[in-house]
Design a protein around this motif. Structure first.
Motif, PDB file in Angstrom:
ATOM      1  N   PRO A 278       0.829  -1.212   0.000  1.00 22.64           N
ATOM      2  CA  PRO A 278       0.000   0.000   0.000  1.00 22.64           C
ATOM      3  C   PRO A 278       0.862   1.259   0.000  1.00 22.64           C
ATOM      4  N   ARG A 279       0.408   2.269  -0.708  1.00 23.22           N
ATOM      5  CA  ARG A 279       1.178   3.506  -0.854  1.00 23.22           C
ATOM      6  C   ARG A 279       0.371   4.750  -0.529  1.00 23.22           C
ATOM      7  N   GLY A 280      -0.688   4.605   0.230  1.00 25.74           N
ATOM      8  CA  GLY A 280      -1.430   5.759   0.691  1.00 25.74           C
ATOM      9  C   GLY A 280      -2.292   6.379  -0.386  1.00 25.74           C
ATOM     10  N   ALA A 281      -2.764   7.596  -0.082  1.00 24.17           N
ATOM     11  CA  ALA A 281      -3.664   8.302  -0.987  1.00 24.17           C
ATOM     12  C   ALA A 281      -2.926   8.768  -2.244  1.00 24.17           C
ATOM     13  N   GLU A 282      -3.668   9.033  -3.311  1.00 24.43           N
ATOM     14  CA  GLU A 282      -3.064   9.483  -4.566  1.00 24.43           C
ATOM     15  C   GLU A 282      -2.645  10.938  -4.502  1.00 24.43           C
ATOM     16  N   ASN A 283      -3.255  11.706  -3.630  1.00 32.04           N
ATOM     17  CA  ASN A 283      -2.897  13.109  -3.474  1.00 32.04           C
ATOM     18  C   ASN A 283      -3.312  13.570  -2.090  1.00 32.04           C
ATOM     19  N   GLY A 284      -2.974  14.794  -1.767  1.00 34.65           N
ATOM     20  CA  GLY A 284      -3.325  15.324  -0.462  1.00 34.65           C
ATOM     21  C   GLY A 284      -2.632  16.642  -0.198  1.00 34.65           C
ATOM     22  N   THR A 285      -2.682  17.075   1.040  1.00 37.22           N
ATOM     23  CA  THR A 285      -2.033  18.330   1.427  1.00 37.22           C
ATOM     24  C   THR A 285      -0.877  18.110   2.384  1.00 37.22           C
ATOM     25  N   SER A 286      -0.814  16.927   2.999  1.00 40.50           N
ATOM     26  CA  SER A 286       0.241  16.638   3.971  1.00 40.50           C
ATOM     27  C   SER A 286       0.821  15.254   3.721  1.00 40.50           C
ATOM     28  N   ARG A 287       2.076  15.089   4.125  1.00 45.90           N
ATOM     29  CA  ARG A 287       2.757  13.800   4.014  1.00 45.90           C
ATOM     30  C   ARG A 287       2.838  13.138   5.384  1.00 45.90           C
ATOM     31  N   VAL A 288       2.927  11.825   5.372  1.00 42.62           N
ATOM     32  CA  VAL A 288       2.977  11.051   6.612  1.00 42.62           C
ATOM     33  C   VAL A 288       4.309  11.245   7.328  1.00 42.62           C
ATOM     34  N   VAL A 289       4.254  11.392   8.650  1.00 46.46           N
ATOM     35  CA  VAL A 289       5.443  11.309   9.503  1.00 46.46           C
ATOM     36  C   VAL A 289       5.176  10.244  10.557  1.00 46.46           C
ATOM     37  N   ARG A 290       6.218   9.530  10.932  1.00 50.35           N
ATOM     38  CA  ARG A 290       6.064   8.416  11.861  1.00 50.35           C
ATOM     39  C   ARG A 290       7.141   8.466  12.945  1.00 50.35           C
ATOM     40  N   GLY A 291       6.848   7.808  14.071  1.00 45.92           N
ATOM     41  CA  GLY A 291       7.856   7.550  15.090  1.00 45.92           C
ATOM     42  C   GLY A 291       7.874   8.456  16.304  1.00 45.92           C
ATOM     43  N   GLY A 292       7.224   9.619  16.244  1.00 44.04           N
ATOM     44  CA  GLY A 292       7.275  10.521  17.397  1.00 44.04           C
ATOM     45  C   GLY A 292       8.622  11.211  17.520  1.00 44.04           C
ATOM     46  N   SER A 293       8.808  11.935  18.633  1.00 43.45           N
ATOM     47  CA  SER A 293      10.049  12.695  18.796  1.00 43.45           C
ATOM     48  C   SER A 293      10.389  12.865  20.260  1.00 43.45           C
TER      49      SER A 293
END
Length: 329
Positions: A278-293
């Motif tokens: 799976p590669r997520g949505a075809e378009n959008g306004t934001s990109r995925v970030v993972r893992g916390g900080s």
């Protein structure tokens, strides 16, 4: 460089997704500056230093009540990813400096003229001259903050060359990947790698945050955002190769810095999307970030869990966002 009115408007249009992530509103007239594109290396790509993962099927996401359903963490679904390579660590300041030297690339934080810095890292004089984000005053838009001057003019990475590079946008990360002959991991690949072979565990090492009293990641201890007791040894970023790696050999996939993924963010695509690579949505306004900080805290933003997810606009940069690279097998 952004004008004062443009920066103020960008701050007002900021959308917060969690306490330790903050977005820069896209300003088309600011980000389309002429900039020398990074050179693409022509020699063969050597992935021998990366971790090879055979891929396979795993249960992605979580149905846990401690999660954030509004983030699209669930439902749990079985997905399959093909074999791929991934870096053991996030890209460091030293590595990013090599990229800048080789290409002359100018990051978006430099082009905007400012980036987001956590308030306690900023001298009082600078803090008074900086705009605070509405609703989350611990985030300041600091003039001159970028990857090489993480807390603004006068700060340095000289003692942090082995730490993750920060103040890099998704666009900056993609530029680095093109130069290095790599790419960003998909969200499904990232979670597969972060789980380290464990099934539906809360963290990369299991369900207990500090097994035997031992800290396994760099997050906030104490009362957020006022008091950090530094029980894990770090106020800001830790070196990219800190704490114990997970079962696949990856370091700091929980805490330290948020990591960009290639996918557009969607809260619902996993309910109707595919299950094979799976590669997520075809378009959008934001990109995925993972893992916390290092700013995540259980009282406010326990997104250092493996299944947790968030998002940011592709032009955003903060003092707690970095990335690691992947590559096709």
């Amino acid at each position: 460089m952004a004008t004062e009115n443009e920066k103020t408007r960008a701050l007002k249009e900021t959308e917060m997704s969690c306490c330790c992530s903050v977005s820069r509103a896209s300003e088309e007239q600011l980000i389309h500056h002429a900039v020398r594109e990074p050179k693409i290396m022509q020699e063969s790509r050597d992935h021998s230093h990366m971790i090879y993962l055979e891929g396979g099927s795993y249960f992605m996401g979580t149905n846990s009540k401690e999660g954030f359903p509004s983030d699209g963490e669930g439902p749990v679904r079985k997905v399959t990813v093909d074999p791929f390579y991934i870096d053991a660590c996030t890209v460091t300041n030293a590595q990013f400096a090599q990229f800048i030297e080789a290409t002359g690339y100018i990051t978006e934080a430099e082009r905007f003229g400012w980036s987001f810095v956590f308030y306690s890292f900023v001298p009082k004089k600078v803090a008074h001259a900086s705009h605070a984000v509405r609703g989350t005053p611990w985030w300041l838009a600091v003039e001159g903050a970028y990857w090489k001057c993480p807390e603004g003019l006068g700060s340095s990475i000289e003692e942090r060359l082995a730490h993750p590079v920060i103040h890099v946008s998704w666009n900056d990360a993609m530029a680095y990947c093109r130069w290095a002959g790599k790419r960003l991991p998909t969200e499904a690949e990232w979670e597969f790698a972060a789980r380290g072979g464990l099934e539906q565990k809360r963290y990369p090492w299991g369900d207990e945050l500090t097994p035997g009293g031992e800290h396994r990641c760099n997050i906030w201890q104490g009362e957020f955002p006022k008091t950090n007791t530094l029980e894990d040894g770090y106020a800001g970023t830790a070196p990219a190769r800190s704490f114990l790696p997970n079962g696949f050999g990856l370091y700091n996939v929980s805490g330290n810095v948020w990591e960009w993924c290639s996918d557009w963010f969607s809260r619902s695509i996993h309910r109707r999307g595919g299950r094979q690579n799976p590669r997520g949505a075809e378009n959008g306004t934001s990109r995925v970030v993972r893992g916390g900080s290092y700013l995540c805290h259980h009282s406010y933003c326990n997104r250092y869990r493996v299944a947790a997810r968030s998002a940011n606009t592709p032009d955003s940069s903060t003092g707690n966002m970095g990335f690691r690279c992947a590559a096709d097998a």
